[in-house]
Design an enzyme around this catalytic site. Structure first.
Site, PDB file in Angstrom:
ATOM      1  N   HIS A 144       8.807 -27.481  -4.114  1.00  0.00           N
ATOM      2  CA  HIS A 144       8.451 -26.710  -5.327  1.00  0.00           C
ATOM      3  C   HIS A 144       6.931 -26.654  -5.518  1.00  0.00           C
ATOM      4  O   HIS A 144       6.452 -26.596  -6.656  1.00  0.00           O
ATOM      5  CB  HIS A 144       9.072 -27.314  -6.595  1.00  0.00           C
ATOM      6  CG  HIS A 144      10.538 -27.575  -6.506  1.00  0.00           C
ATOM      7  ND1 HIS A 144      11.482 -26.701  -6.972  1.00  0.00           N
ATOM      8  CD2 HIS A 144      11.223 -28.627  -5.975  1.00  0.00           C
ATOM      9  CE1 HIS A 144      12.695 -27.203  -6.746  1.00  0.00           C
ATOM     10  NE2 HIS A 144      12.563 -28.371  -6.139  1.00  0.00           N
ATOM     11  N   SER A 170     -17.150 -12.035   2.270  1.00  0.00           N
ATOM     12  CA  SER A 170     -16.954 -11.063   1.204  1.00  0.00           C
ATOM     13  C   SER A 170     -18.189 -10.176   1.137  1.00  0.00           C
ATOM     14  O   SER A 170     -19.306 -10.639   1.371  1.00  0.00           O
ATOM     15  CB  SER A 170     -16.754 -11.796  -0.119  1.00  0.00           C
ATOM     16  OG  SER A 170     -17.156 -10.977  -1.201  1.00  0.00           O
ATOM     17  N   GLN A 182      16.085   9.209  17.479  1.00  0.00           N
ATOM     18  CA  GLN A 182      14.713   9.366  17.972  1.00  0.00           C
ATOM     19  C   GLN A 182      13.737   8.547  17.121  1.00  0.00           C
ATOM     20  O   GLN A 182      12.671   8.166  17.585  1.00  0.00           O
ATOM     21  CB  GLN A 182      14.323  10.848  17.953  1.00  0.00           C
ATOM     22  CG  GLN A 182      12.918  11.131  18.430  1.00  0.00           C
ATOM     23  CD  GLN A 182      12.731  12.574  18.843  1.00  0.00           C
ATOM     24  OE1 GLN A 182      13.127  12.975  19.927  1.00  0.00           O
ATOM     25  NE2 GLN A 182      12.154  13.374  17.956  1.00  0.00           N
ATOM     26  N   LYS A 222     -18.276 -16.710   0.139  1.00  0.00           N
ATOM     27  CA  LYS A 222     -16.843 -16.661   0.460  1.00  0.00           C
ATOM     28  C   LYS A 222     -16.563 -16.885   1.931  1.00  0.00           C
ATOM     29  O   LYS A 222     -17.326 -16.514   2.814  1.00  0.00           O
ATOM     30  CB  LYS A 222     -16.245 -15.306   0.041  1.00  0.00           C
ATOM     31  CG  LYS A 222     -16.048 -15.154  -1.437  1.00  0.00           C
ATOM     32  CD  LYS A 222     -15.126 -16.173  -2.079  1.00  0.00           C
ATOM     33  CE  LYS A 222     -13.678 -15.902  -1.761  1.00  0.00           C
ATOM     34  NZ  LYS A 222     -13.246 -14.608  -2.317  1.00  0.00           N
ATOM     35  N   LYS A 227      12.189   4.485  17.887  1.00  0.00           N
ATOM     36  CA  LYS A 227      11.068   3.991  18.692  1.00  0.00           C
ATOM     37  C   LYS A 227       9.833   3.667  17.853  1.00  0.00           C
ATOM     38  O   LYS A 227       9.198   2.633  18.058  1.00  0.00           O
ATOM     39  CB  LYS A 227      10.741   4.999  19.804  1.00  0.00           C
ATOM     40  CG  LYS A 227      11.761   4.913  20.939  1.00  0.00           C
ATOM     41  CD  LYS A 227      11.624   6.005  21.948  1.00  0.00           C
ATOM     42  CE  LYS A 227      12.258   7.316  21.539  1.00  0.00           C
ATOM     43  NZ  LYS A 227      13.610   7.259  20.984  1.00  0.00           N
ATOM     44  N   TYR A 279      25.343   9.835  20.493  1.00  0.00           N
ATOM     45  CA  TYR A 279      23.938  10.104  20.192  1.00  0.00           C
ATOM     46  C   TYR A 279      23.786  11.157  19.103  1.00  0.00           C
ATOM     47  O   TYR A 279      24.499  12.162  19.102  1.00  0.00           O
ATOM     48  CB  TYR A 279      23.209  10.576  21.469  1.00  0.00           C
ATOM     49  CG  TYR A 279      21.748  10.885  21.229  1.00  0.00           C
ATOM     50  CD1 TYR A 279      20.798   9.881  21.323  1.00  0.00           C
ATOM     51  CD2 TYR A 279      21.338  12.165  20.856  1.00  0.00           C
ATOM     52  CE1 TYR A 279      19.453  10.141  21.068  1.00  0.00           C
ATOM     53  CE2 TYR A 279      20.000  12.438  20.597  1.00  0.00           C
ATOM     54  CZ  TYR A 279      19.064  11.424  20.703  1.00  0.00           C
ATOM     55  OH  TYR A 279      17.747  11.680  20.444  1.00  0.00           O
ATOM     56  N   GLU A 313      -3.607 -14.288   5.563  1.00  0.00           N
ATOM     57  CA  GLU A 313      -3.171 -13.338   4.532  1.00  0.00           C
ATOM     58  C   GLU A 313      -2.515 -12.127   5.184  1.00  0.00           C
ATOM     59  O   GLU A 313      -1.481 -11.628   4.716  1.00  0.00           O
ATOM     60  CB  GLU A 313      -4.368 -12.910   3.680  1.00  0.00           C
ATOM     61  CG  GLU A 313      -4.915 -14.046   2.840  1.00  0.00           C
ATOM     62  CD  GLU A 313      -6.237 -13.702   2.193  1.00  0.00           C
ATOM     63  OE1 GLU A 313      -6.333 -13.821   0.967  1.00  0.00           O
ATOM     64  OE2 GLU A 313      -7.181 -13.309   2.900  1.00  0.00           O
ATOM     65  N   ASN A 350     -13.071 -16.342   3.811  1.00  0.00           N
ATOM     66  CA  ASN A 350     -11.707 -15.896   3.506  1.00  0.00           C
ATOM     67  C   ASN A 350     -10.748 -16.090   4.682  1.00  0.00           C
ATOM     68  O   ASN A 350     -11.106 -15.850   5.834  1.00  0.00           O
ATOM     69  CB  ASN A 350     -11.727 -14.424   3.088  1.00  0.00           C
ATOM     70  CG  ASN A 350     -12.426 -14.222   1.758  1.00  0.00           C
ATOM     71  OD1 ASN A 350     -12.422 -15.118   0.912  1.00  0.00           O
ATOM     72  ND2 ASN A 350     -13.055 -13.069   1.577  1.00  0.00           N
TER      73      ASN A 350
END
Ligand code: ARG
Length: 471
Positions: free
Chosen positions: A165, A286, A331, A292, A334, A326, A299, A294
């Site tokens: 938790h 940043s 199509q 910063k 893909k 088919y 992410e 990051n």
């Protein structure tokens, strides 16, 4: 509204004969798949070579015809390797390969499509492509797994809080926390190997839906193309995209695992946690905030799982409600499969590199160990003294409350106050030992004790080094 004037049929169209003119621009734009399926050309050429040989064996092509077609296909492959698909006007990769073959060997090229349909052709090409993709992904996964195991080895004696938790729960080894993300990858590899068995069923020789009108040897085709088995039913085989759905599920789940690893590393790399620091090569800055650092890798790994889930859902939605055999709906498979495979092809190496190069702050991890994390140990020690666990849980709960009331750590509640809660508590507090003792108490297989983690590391090493593939 006046009807579109008929446009002349392009010479290389595969199916123009029964129409007065060519397709409208709008239909052509919607229908053309070359922009997506051009990358199937190596598989289309390989399957065409095998097909030419099968036609030769069946007596449909004379030996010299088969030879010429094979030479022609070699030249086609060279041209495609040189970029012949770029800007080509063809409907799809199959039409493109056939047109190029016409350009190389003339009308004889027209014999190659005997007894074959684009329906069994595209299913064969895509399965061949998928087999290669699965092998590459499996190899990438093995490297990530081995990297996690390597980092875990270094971290076997580093302790930190284990969380449930998102709350500190019990002390664990860093190695243990890391390999919690390696076991899901083991299962991913098992699922890849399992899916692979079903991908490796050959549809070629199914014709459009009802089998081929020529006595081609499908077993020979299977051997030539490296498939495990031949499909048992032509209508099913040409209308089957279960293998795409299965692979997309396996990949979406794999991406989900990477996103969970990502979420944890993002959290641990915050200044508030400071458990890990990403290497410069795997950090971004940043544009406004000079300080910063990051964790974009993780992410993006987190976000891409949504995209792969989307690919899976889109494919399932595409298959739903399509009758056997088919339909052009297929199509669309893909773009989805390629997207999922390509995305993981970007995410896996970046995650692996970032894990391999991040630094770990053992001091910060240790500092996050709060004495309240010993509550379960205390309750267990009371059990050793004969107190039933349900009662010991309540007793330690009262000790926690008392510690909070006094504003002291759990293990610093004065003896008298502890004894007032339960006479066995002072002894249990004295027997607590250090953090290492705490972790070592949980020595069941799969637990966080040193021997148990070491046994897991050995097994993981074995699993990520040996191939799990069963064909
Ligand atoms: N481009 C098509 C696809 O990707 C090839 C199969 C076309 N078959 C057909 N009957 N029109 O599905």
């Amino acid at each position: 509204m006046a009807a579109d004037p008929p446009t002349p049929a392009p010479p290389h169209l595969m199916w123009g004969g029964r129409f007065a003119g060519g397709p409208s621009e709008a239909l052509d734009a919607l229908n053309r798949s070359l922009g997506v399926d051009h990358r199937l050309w190596p598989q289309d050429v390989a399957a065409s070579r095998a097909w030419a040989h099968a036609l030769g064996r069946a007596g449909v092509l004379a030996a010299d015809e088969e030879g010429l077609i094979l030479i022609g296909l070699d030249r086609v492959a060279e041209r495609l390797a040189d970029g012949a698909a770029l800007g080509a006007p063809d409907e799809d990769v199959h039409t493109l390969v056939e047109r190029l073959l016409f350009e190389e060997i003339g009308d004889l090229a027209g014999k190659l499509h005997t007894g074959r349909s684009r329906n069994d052709q595209v299913a064969t090409d895509l399965r061949l492509w998928t087999l290669e993709a699965l092998d590459q992904l499996d190899a990438d996964l093995a490297v990530l797994g081995a990297t996690l195991v390597g980092r875990a080895r270094e971290g076997i004696d580093i302790l930190l809080p284990g969380y449930t938790h998102s709350q500190r729960a019990q002390p664990v080894r860093w190695a243990y926390a890391l390999i919690a993300h390696a076991w899901p990858l083991v299962r991913d590899r098992q699922r890849l190997a399992d899916a692979r068995r079903r991908v490796a069923e050959l549809p070629l020789g199914s014709g459009a839906l009802a089998g081929s009108g020529f006595a081609v040897d499908r077993v020979l085709l299977k051997e030539a193309l490296g498939f495990r088995a031949i499909s048992p039913h032509a209508l099913d085989a040409t209308g089957d995209r279960d293998f795409v759905a299965e692979v997309l599920f396996v990949l979406a789940l794999l991406a989900t695992h990477l996103s969970r690893l990502g979420a944890e590393i993002v959290l641990y790399s915050t200044a508030e946690f400071g458990f890990v620091r990403l290497a410069d090569a795997y950090s971004t800055g940043s544009s406004l905030l000079p300080q910063k650092r990051n964790p974009d890798v993780f992410e993006l790994a987190r976000a891409k799982a949504a995209r792969l889930t989307g690919d899976l859902v889109a494919l399932l939605g595409t298959l739903k409600g399509v009758q056997a055999g088919y339909s052009k709906d297929f199509q669309e498979d893909k773009a989805l499969l390629f997207d999922a495979v390509d995305t993981l092809g970007l995410v896996l190496p970046a995650v692996t590199g970032a894990i391999a190069t991040m630094t770990v702050d053992a001091t910060k991890m240790q500092a996050a160990l709060d004495p309240s994390l010993r509550a379960t140990d205390l309750a267990d020690l009371l059990v050793d003294a004969g107190v039933p666990f349900r009662a010991s849980h309540g007793i330690v709960g009262r000790l926690v409350r008392e510690a909070e009331r006094l504003g002291v750590p759990l293990d610093a509640v004065p003896e008298g106050a502890a004894a007032a809660i339960h006479p066995d508590l002072p002894d249990a507090l004295r027997a607590l030992g250090d953090w290492n003792d705490s972790v070592e108490r949980r020595a069941t297989p799969g637990g966080s004790a040193r021997a148990s983690v070491q046994a897991q590391l050995l097994e993981l090493q074995h699993l990520f080094v040996d191939s799990l593939r069963v064909d």
